[in-house]
Design a protein around this motif. Structure first.
Motif, PDB file in Angstrom:
ATOM      1  N   ARG A  15       0.854  -1.196   0.000  1.00 29.75           N
ATOM      2  CA  ARG A  15       0.000   0.000   0.000  1.00 29.75           C
ATOM      3  C   ARG A  15       0.883   1.237   0.000  1.00 29.75           C
ATOM      4  O   ARG A  15       1.900   1.274   0.698  1.00 29.75           O
ATOM      5  N   GLU A  16       0.515   2.234  -0.779  1.00 27.15           N
ATOM      6  CA  GLU A  16       1.182   3.531  -0.770  1.00 27.15           C
ATOM      7  C   GLU A  16       0.160   4.566  -0.355  1.00 27.15           C
ATOM      8  O   GLU A  16      -0.958   4.570  -0.873  1.00 27.15           O
ATOM      9  N   GLN A  30      -2.876   0.921  10.471  1.00 24.09           N
ATOM     10  CA  GLN A  30      -4.159   0.251  10.695  1.00 24.09           C
ATOM     11  C   GLN A  30      -5.250   0.823   9.789  1.00 24.09           C
ATOM     12  O   GLN A  30      -6.119   0.087   9.319  1.00 24.09           O
ATOM     13  N   ALA A  31      -5.197   2.102   9.535  1.00 24.87           N
ATOM     14  CA  ALA A  31      -6.199   2.728   8.664  1.00 24.87           C
ATOM     15  C   ALA A  31      -6.016   2.313   7.208  1.00 24.87           C
ATOM     16  O   ALA A  31      -6.911   2.545   6.387  1.00 24.87           O
ATOM     17  N   ASN A  32      -4.870   1.707   6.928  1.00 23.55           N
ATOM     18  CA  ASN A  32      -4.579   1.310   5.558  1.00 23.55           C
ATOM     19  C   ASN A  32      -4.373  -0.194   5.423  1.00 23.55           C
ATOM     20  O   ASN A  32      -3.609  -0.665   4.579  1.00 23.55           O
ATOM     21  N   GLY A  33      -5.057  -0.936   6.276  1.00 21.66           N
ATOM     22  CA  GLY A  33      -5.170  -2.375   6.095  1.00 21.66           C
ATOM     23  C   GLY A  33      -3.958  -3.193   6.466  1.00 21.66           C
ATOM     24  O   GLY A  33      -3.884  -4.368   6.094  1.00 21.66           O
ATOM     25  N   GLN A  34      -3.020  -2.605   7.212  1.00 19.24           N
ATOM     26  CA  GLN A  34      -1.825  -3.375   7.565  1.00 19.24           C
ATOM     27  C   GLN A  34      -2.102  -4.256   8.778  1.00 19.24           C
ATOM     28  O   GLN A  34      -2.836  -3.867   9.688  1.00 19.24           O
ATOM     29  N   LYS A  35      -1.464  -5.415   8.802  1.00 17.95           N
ATOM     30  CA  LYS A  35      -1.770  -6.418   9.823  1.00 17.95           C
ATOM     31  C   LYS A  35      -0.964  -6.177  11.096  1.00 17.95           C
ATOM     32  O   LYS A  35      -0.140  -6.992  11.489  1.00 17.95           O
ATOM     33  N   LEU A  36      -1.199  -5.062  11.722  1.00 12.56           N
ATOM     34  CA  LEU A  36      -0.547  -4.747  12.993  1.00 12.56           C
ATOM     35  C   LEU A  36      -1.636  -4.654  14.047  1.00 12.56           C
ATOM     36  O   LEU A  36      -2.513  -3.796  13.963  1.00 12.56           O
ATOM     37  N   GLU A  37      -1.566  -5.525  15.026  1.00 10.83           N
ATOM     38  CA  GLU A  37      -2.643  -5.560  16.008  1.00 10.83           C
ATOM     39  C   GLU A  37      -2.642  -4.326  16.909  1.00 10.83           C
ATOM     40  O   GLU A  37      -3.687  -3.752  17.201  1.00 10.83           O
ATOM     41  N   GLY A  38      -1.472  -3.932  17.374  1.00  7.63           N
ATOM     42  CA  GLY A  38      -1.423  -2.782  18.288  1.00  7.63           C
ATOM     43  C   GLY A  38      -2.255  -3.030  19.529  1.00  7.63           C
ATOM     44  O   GLY A  38      -3.063  -2.200  19.949  1.00  7.63           O
ATOM     45  N   ALA A  39      -2.024  -4.170  20.150  1.00 10.78           N
ATOM     46  CA  ALA A  39      -2.906  -4.648  21.214  1.00 10.78           C
ATOM     47  C   ALA A  39      -3.036  -3.679  22.381  1.00 10.78           C
ATOM     48  O   ALA A  39      -4.093  -3.581  22.996  1.00 10.78           O
ATOM     49  N   CYS A  40      -1.985  -2.964  22.711  1.00  6.38           N
ATOM     50  CA  CYS A  40      -2.052  -2.080  23.881  1.00  6.38           C
ATOM     51  C   CYS A  40      -2.372  -0.644  23.489  1.00  6.38           C
ATOM     52  O   CYS A  40      -2.341   0.250  24.340  1.00  6.38           O
ATOM     53  N   GLU A  41      -2.655  -0.442  22.214  1.00  6.48           N
ATOM     54  CA  GLU A  41      -3.063   0.877  21.699  1.00  6.48           C
ATOM     55  C   GLU A  41      -2.047   1.968  22.042  1.00  6.48           C
ATOM     56  O   GLU A  41      -2.411   3.090  22.394  1.00  6.48           O
ATOM     57  N   GLY A  42      -0.791   1.617  21.948  1.00  3.50           N
ATOM     58  CA  GLY A  42       0.260   2.620  22.105  1.00  3.50           C
ATOM     59  C   GLY A  42       0.744   2.833  23.516  1.00  3.50           C
ATOM     60  O   GLY A  42       1.536   3.736  23.764  1.00  3.50           O
TER      61      GLY A  42
END
Ligand code: FES
Length: 109
Positions: A15-16, A30-42
């Motif tokens: 994706r670009e 995440q807004a661009n469909g990448q498979k990063l869970e980010g479980a702790c939300e930063g």
């Protein structure tokens, strides 16, 4: 605006996207469909936002904190240019390549 290219672990562009300077890299991914869970939300309590930068781009970001380095120790496929996307703001300037490591997943996507 900065062109951000998300690459898969084989180096293929997935994706670009044009991104505003300062936007959080995990949010952008995440807004661009990448498979990063980010479980702790930063909150820096996981490493599911692990990404790999190009060596040439490492200096465009502030160095990782000790806490970030410690968390990266738990991530799979870590390299010397690994970072936690939740801790990065998109810099101005040249295009930025961001590789999603092998094995990254997000069951929500
Ligand atoms: Fe958990 Fe980045 S989202 S450390």
């Amino acid at each position: 605006m900065t062109l951000v290219r998300f690459l898969d672990s084989a180096g293929r562009i997935d994706r670009e996207v044009e991104a505003a300077e300062g936007i959080n890299l995990l949010d952008l991914a995440q807004a661009n469909g990448q498979k990063l869970e980010g479980a702790c939300e930063g909150a820096m309590a996981c490493s599911t936002c692990h990404v790999i930068l190009d060596a040439a781009d490492v200096g465009r970001f502030a160095p990782p904190s000790e806490e970030e380095d410690d968390l990266l120790d738990f991530a799979a496929h870590v390299t010397r240019t690994s970072r936690l996307a939740c801790q990065l703001a998109v810099p101005a300037g040249d295009p930025l390549d961001v590789t999603i490591p092998p094995g990254a997943y997000n069951l929500d996507r």
